[in-house]
Scaffold this motif. Structure first.
Motif, PDB file in Angstrom:
ATOM      1  N   ALA A  16       0.850  -1.187   0.000  1.00 56.72           N
ATOM      2  CA  ALA A  16       0.000   0.000   0.000  1.00 56.72           C
ATOM      3  C   ALA A  16       0.888   1.239   0.000  1.00 56.72           C
ATOM      4  CB  ALA A  16      -0.919   0.006   1.218  1.00 56.72           C
ATOM      5  N   VAL A  17       0.350   2.355  -0.451  1.00 58.96           N
ATOM      6  CA  VAL A  17       1.101   3.609  -0.495  1.00 58.96           C
ATOM      7  C   VAL A  17       1.117   4.224   0.911  1.00 58.96           C
ATOM      8  CG1 VAL A  17       1.234   5.922  -1.488  1.00 58.96           C
ATOM      9  CG2 VAL A  17       0.449   3.981  -2.894  1.00 58.96           C
ATOM     10  N   ASP A  18       2.318   4.619   1.367  1.00 62.43           N
ATOM     11  CA  ASP A  18       2.485   5.254   2.679  1.00 62.43           C
ATOM     12  C   ASP A  18       2.819   6.724   2.479  1.00 62.43           C
ATOM     13  OD1 ASP A  18       3.040   6.074   5.202  1.00 62.43           O
ATOM     14  OD2 ASP A  18       4.645   4.622   5.582  1.00 62.43           O
ATOM     15  N   PRO A  19       1.874   7.657   2.713  1.00 65.36           N
ATOM     16  CA  PRO A  19       2.142   9.086   2.504  1.00 65.36           C
ATOM     17  C   PRO A  19       3.327   9.592   3.321  1.00 65.36           C
ATOM     18  CG  PRO A  19      -0.203   8.693   2.808  1.00 65.36           C
ATOM     19  CD  PRO A  19       0.491   7.412   3.152  1.00 65.36           C
ATOM     20  N   ALA A  20       3.661   8.916   4.437  1.00 60.25           N
ATOM     21  CA  ALA A  20       4.774   9.379   5.264  1.00 60.25           C
ATOM     22  C   ALA A  20       6.111   9.268   4.542  1.00 60.25           C
ATOM     23  CB  ALA A  20       4.817   8.562   6.568  1.00 60.25           C
ATOM     24  N   LEU A  21       6.171   8.447   3.493  1.00 64.25           N
ATOM     25  CA  LEU A  21       7.424   8.265   2.751  1.00 64.25           C
ATOM     26  C   LEU A  21       7.568   9.231   1.577  1.00 64.25           C
ATOM     27  CD1 LEU A  21       7.598   4.355   2.712  1.00 64.25           C
ATOM     28  CD2 LEU A  21       9.027   5.916   4.049  1.00 64.25           C
ATOM     29  N   PHE A  22       6.572  10.073   1.353  1.00 61.62           N
ATOM     30  CA  PHE A  22       6.662  11.031   0.254  1.00 61.62           C
ATOM     31  C   PHE A  22       7.753  12.062   0.541  1.00 61.62           C
ATOM     32  CE2 PHE A  22       1.866  10.459  -0.796  1.00 61.62           C
ATOM     33  CZ  PHE A  22       2.167   9.312  -1.505  1.00 61.62           C
ATOM     34  N   ARG A  23       8.559  12.388  -0.457  1.00 55.92           N
ATOM     35  CA  ARG A  23       9.596  13.402  -0.324  1.00 55.92           C
ATOM     36  C   ARG A  23       9.351  14.600  -1.242  1.00 55.92           C
ATOM     37  NH1 ARG A  23      15.165   9.781  -0.441  1.00 55.92           N
ATOM     38  NH2 ARG A  23      14.872   8.703   1.580  1.00 55.92           N
ATOM     39  N   GLU A  24       8.565  14.365  -2.311  1.00 54.03           N
ATOM     40  CA  GLU A  24       8.333  15.426  -3.297  1.00 54.03           C
ATOM     41  C   GLU A  24       6.868  15.828  -3.293  1.00 54.03           C
ATOM     42  OE1 GLU A  24      10.734  16.733  -4.919  1.00 54.03           O
ATOM     43  OE2 GLU A  24      12.349  15.273  -4.546  1.00 54.03           O
ATOM     44  N   GLU A  25       6.643  17.107  -3.617  1.00 55.69           N
ATOM     45  CA  GLU A  25       5.271  17.609  -3.689  1.00 55.69           C
ATOM     46  C   GLU A  25       4.491  16.890  -4.783  1.00 55.69           C
ATOM     47  OE1 GLU A  25       2.323  19.882  -2.022  1.00 55.69           O
ATOM     48  OE2 GLU A  25       4.425  19.723  -1.377  1.00 55.69           O
ATOM     49  N   ALA A  26       5.174  16.516  -5.872  1.00 57.54           N
ATOM     50  CA  ALA A  26       4.508  15.837  -6.993  1.00 57.54           C
ATOM     51  C   ALA A  26       3.948  14.484  -6.557  1.00 57.54           C
ATOM     52  CB  ALA A  26       5.477  15.659  -8.165  1.00 57.54           C
ATOM     53  N   GLU A  27       4.626  13.825  -5.612  1.00 59.07           N
ATOM     54  CA  GLU A  27       4.113  12.556  -5.099  1.00 59.07           C
ATOM     55  C   GLU A  27       2.806  12.765  -4.353  1.00 59.07           C
ATOM     56  OE1 GLU A  27       7.344   9.595  -3.595  1.00 59.07           O
ATOM     57  OE2 GLU A  27       8.082  11.621  -3.141  1.00 59.07           O
TER      58      GLU A  27
END
Length: 759
Positions: free
Chosen positions: A669-680
């Motif tokens: 599943a996608v974990d928003p906590a691992l996002f580093r870029e605004e595009a993600e």
């Protein structure tokens, strides 16, 4: 350049064989000429009842010399290999061969062969007898002395291999001339079983039976015309049609045109003369279809109708004679009238018999009770007899009576889905095959259904029931109309689905070009009825209902998956014929959620299903929904947003496929906590919203709305690939980003498998 004229004259060729035979003659000879090195500028075939003619223009007088190289073995090869090469090349010794060199393989022998061209007449004289002997007639015959025991030779009459010549009817003469446009042509000399080629033909059997010497096609055609033979079959057709129309109009009538009959009649005459006959006015009391078929089948004549009245036949008919009679054709017309009156008297007898009680009524009571039939009604009696006689439908699928019971049960099940009254649908299904026991249909099988409708109306059946008796056979081809009355739709679907489920389950499926039970036509009929009437129906559930109708002895095994694939193949053909792209059809079918079928959809006015209403359950067996998805997908991909989203989605799918193949970890599943870029973050939010909106639109069957929801992904997807590196060094980040790409694939997969779309 020289021209070739070939005529094969015989006794009368059956009309149904003439057009194809002339085409076969053209193809066989032109193919053989080209194979022999003789090209040509043009070729045209002609035919009459007594001759097949071929006019080939612009043949060269000789075939070209052919230069050929035959590669042989190495110069160091064993003597046995070299001798084999010499025999193959036709060389007397190795001295006649040339030596070629190859930087890698060394020296090797090559034979330079020059085959001298041959005179065209010589080639033609060799080809034509073989074509005549092996001509592909559907049926052929031997005649005269050669018609004795097969394989015997009578005084040299038998041909090559001891086999006598076979032709559709006795072959009488062969005309074959070859020569330049301006010079004197020659006769191409050859013989086929005692018939020697020449430059002589014969005119009309009665008007001009004498010999006619000809040189080339122009004087051949002109001479035949003068001898009362119209060589061009299409000209004969046009002449017959024009004269028939004019003669009918002059008598205040309209011709009832019939292309099939026109083609046949043009193949029965060499010099068409159109005449008018008549029969007694009293015969007009029987149905027009019966009159028309009686006159057509027995006398090859056209019927007429009162001018401007499409439904009212007249008592005049049009016949086509092959001679110009001295009395203007009066006696010919009178004789045809006598025969027509006799045949119509038979038809009247059939018509009246069908409306009378059957003599074996006492034996039909059990069948009547089984189907709820009223033995006071003639059509009910015929259905009872059909069941009582145990007429076999198919050895593995039971009797006609058992089949009718299955169709009636299935029609009752389908009726609510198509807005039909269940009782009326069941009644129509019970009577649908009753006219098979009528005298008229026994004489004219092509009237089955049509006569059922007429007899049903005569005994006071509901108009929709009567219509279904005729329309449940429709559509019988791609150009035939589909039934629209809900009762007709229910019975037509039940009839076709019972056929498909039954034959599929006993493994009598179409193979290649063979389809003896017309199952492809039945499937296409189901597709057209559902799609063109806007009917949503889950096929799998209907098939299960159909299967329950079979007795234990003939109960089919479940083959619904295989049958669904067959329907998908037929649907592809149907949609491609309508202009849909094959890749879009595959993409929708492969998506896995192609349709949301409903077991009890709400109805619009008139009982027809409303589009855009919600249903329950997801399936690939709702054909109407598949069609609407394909239409919406095509429209979406014609837009800039659609094309760009397709490119981005395919990029995501390709990256995923490559990483999955390498065994790269993809997060569950996608974990928003691992996002580093605004595009993600933006893409994740867009995917969540698009999935929600598209899912709701699909549940509402608003496929255009689903496409619009997906179009919102275009910009976030483009931005993601522009600003984000998917294969980050951090394994957890990389797995998370791959999971996000998987969400893109899943979101678009709600509508179609975008990976299957070209572009």
């Amino acid at each position: 350049m020289p021209d070739l004229l070939l005529e094969l004259r015989s006794e009368e060729i059956p009309a149904r064989m003439q057009r194809k035979a002339a085409g076969d003659l053209k193809k066989l000879l032109t193919d053989a000429l080209v194979e022999a090195g003789l090209t040509y500028e043009a070729a045209r075939e002609y035919w009459t009842p007594r001759r097949l003619t071929l006019d080939i223009r612009g043949l060269p007088p000789r075939s070209k010399d052919v230069r050929e190289e035959i590669k042989g073995p190495s110069t160091k090869a064993p003597e046995q290999a070299i001798q084999g090469f010499l025999r193959k090349a036709g060389l007397a010794s190795v001295a006649e061969a040339h030596v070629h060199s190859d930087p890698k393989k060394g020296d090797f022998y090559v034979a330079h062969i020059v085959r001298q061209g041959r005179a065209a007449e010589e080639i033609i004289a060799e080809l034509v007898p073989g074509i005549v002997r092996a001509f592909p007639w559907p049926k052929s015959m031997r005649w005269g002395a050669a018609s004795g025991p097969k394989g015997l030779s009578y005084g040299g009459i038998a041909g090559q291999g001891g086999e006598a010549l076979r032709w559709v009817r006795p072959l009488q003469s062969i005309l074959c001339t070859f020569g330049p446009e301006t010079g004197e042509p020659v006769v191409v000399d050859f013989e086929v079983d005692g018939i020697r080629s020449g430059n002589v033909t014969y005119g009309h059997r009665f008007h001009a039976p004498g010999p006619i010497a000809v040189r080339r096609f122009e004087d051949y055609a002109a001479s035949l015309e003068a001898a009362k033979v119209v060589l061009d079959a299409d000209r004969r057709k046009q002449s017959i049609l024009a004269d028939a129309r004019n003669l009918a109009f002059a008598n205040g009538l309209d011709l009832v045109e019939d292309e099939g009959l026109l083609e046949e009649v043009a193949g029965l005459v060499e010099w068409p003369v159109v005449l008018m006959g008549e029969f007694d006015q009293d015969f007009l009391a029987i149905p027009a279809e019966v009159i028309r078929l009686t006159i057509r089948a027995n006398q090859k004549c056209f019927v007429t109708r009162l001018h401007g009245e499409a439904e009212s036949l007249s008592n005049r008919f049009i016949l086509v004679s092959n001679i110009e009679a001295r009395d203007g054709g009066a006696e010919i017309a009178r004789g045809n009238g006598k025969v027509v009156r006799a045949r119509l008297s038979d038809a009247v007898h059939f018509w009246k018999t069908d409306q009378a009680d059957l003599p074996d009524l006492a034996q039909l009571q059990a069948s009547a009770e089984k189907f709820g039939l009223d033995l006071a009604s003639p059509l009910d009696q015929r259905m009872a007899r059909l069941d009582h006689l145990d007429v076999t439908f198919h050895a593995k699928l039971g009797t006609q009576g058992e089949r009718v019971a299955r169709i009636a049960q299935l029609a009752r099940k389908i009726a609510p889905l198509v807005g039909a009254d269940a009782d009326l649908a069941a009644r129509a299904a019970v009577l649908a095959k009753a006219d098979l026991q009528t005298e008229v249909v026994g004489e004219f099988p092509e009237l089955q259904g049509a006569m059922g409708r007429k007899y049903a109306l005569l005994q006071g059946e509901n108009a929709s029931v009567a219509a279904a008796l005729e329309e449940h056979y429709k559509p019988q081809g791609p150009s035939d109309r589909v039934p629209t009355d809900p009762v007709s739709v229910a019975v037509a679907l039940a009839d076709k689905l019972d056929t498909l489920v039954g034959f599929w389950a006993i493994d009598e499926k179409p193979t290649g070009s063979k389809d003896p039970f017309a199952l492809r036509r039945a499937a296409l009929g189901v597709i057209r009825i559902l799609v063109e009437n806007g009917v949503r129906m889950g096929l799998a559930d209907t098939w299960r209902s159909a299967t329950k109708g079979f007795s234990s002895a003939s109960a089919p095994n479940d083959s619904s998956g295989d049958l669904l694939s067959f329907f998908h193949d037929r649907l592809k053909v149907y949609l491609r014929d309508k202009g849909a792209r094959h890749d879009l059809i595959d993409a929708v079918l492969a998506s896995g959620t192609a349709a949301l079928a409903t077991s009890s959809p709400r109805r619009g006015e008139g009982g027809s299903p409303r589009s855009g209403e919600p249903g329950e359950g997801a399936s690939n067996d709702d054909l109407l929904t598949i069609v609407r998805r394909v239409e919406a997908l095509g429209s979406f991909l014609d837009t800039e947003d659609g094309r760009n989203l397709l490119a981005g989605t395919k990029r995501a799918a390709n990256i995923l496929a490559a990483e999955e193949k390498k065994g790269t970890a993809v997060a569950d599943a996608v974990d928003p906590a691992l996002f580093r870029e605004e595009a993600e973050k933006n893409l994740f939010a867009a995917v969540n919203q698009a999935e929600k909106n598209a899912g709701q639109a699909i549940r509402n069957e608003d496929f255009s709305g689903a496409m619009r929801a997906l179009s919102s992904l275009r910009e976030p997807v483009d931005s993601f690939f522009e600003k984000v590196l998917v294969n980050d060094e951090d394994q957890a980040v990389r797995a998370n980003r791959l999971a996000l790409l998987s969400r893109i694939r899943a979101a678009t997969g709600e509508v179609a498998d975008f990976s299957r779309i070209a572009g």
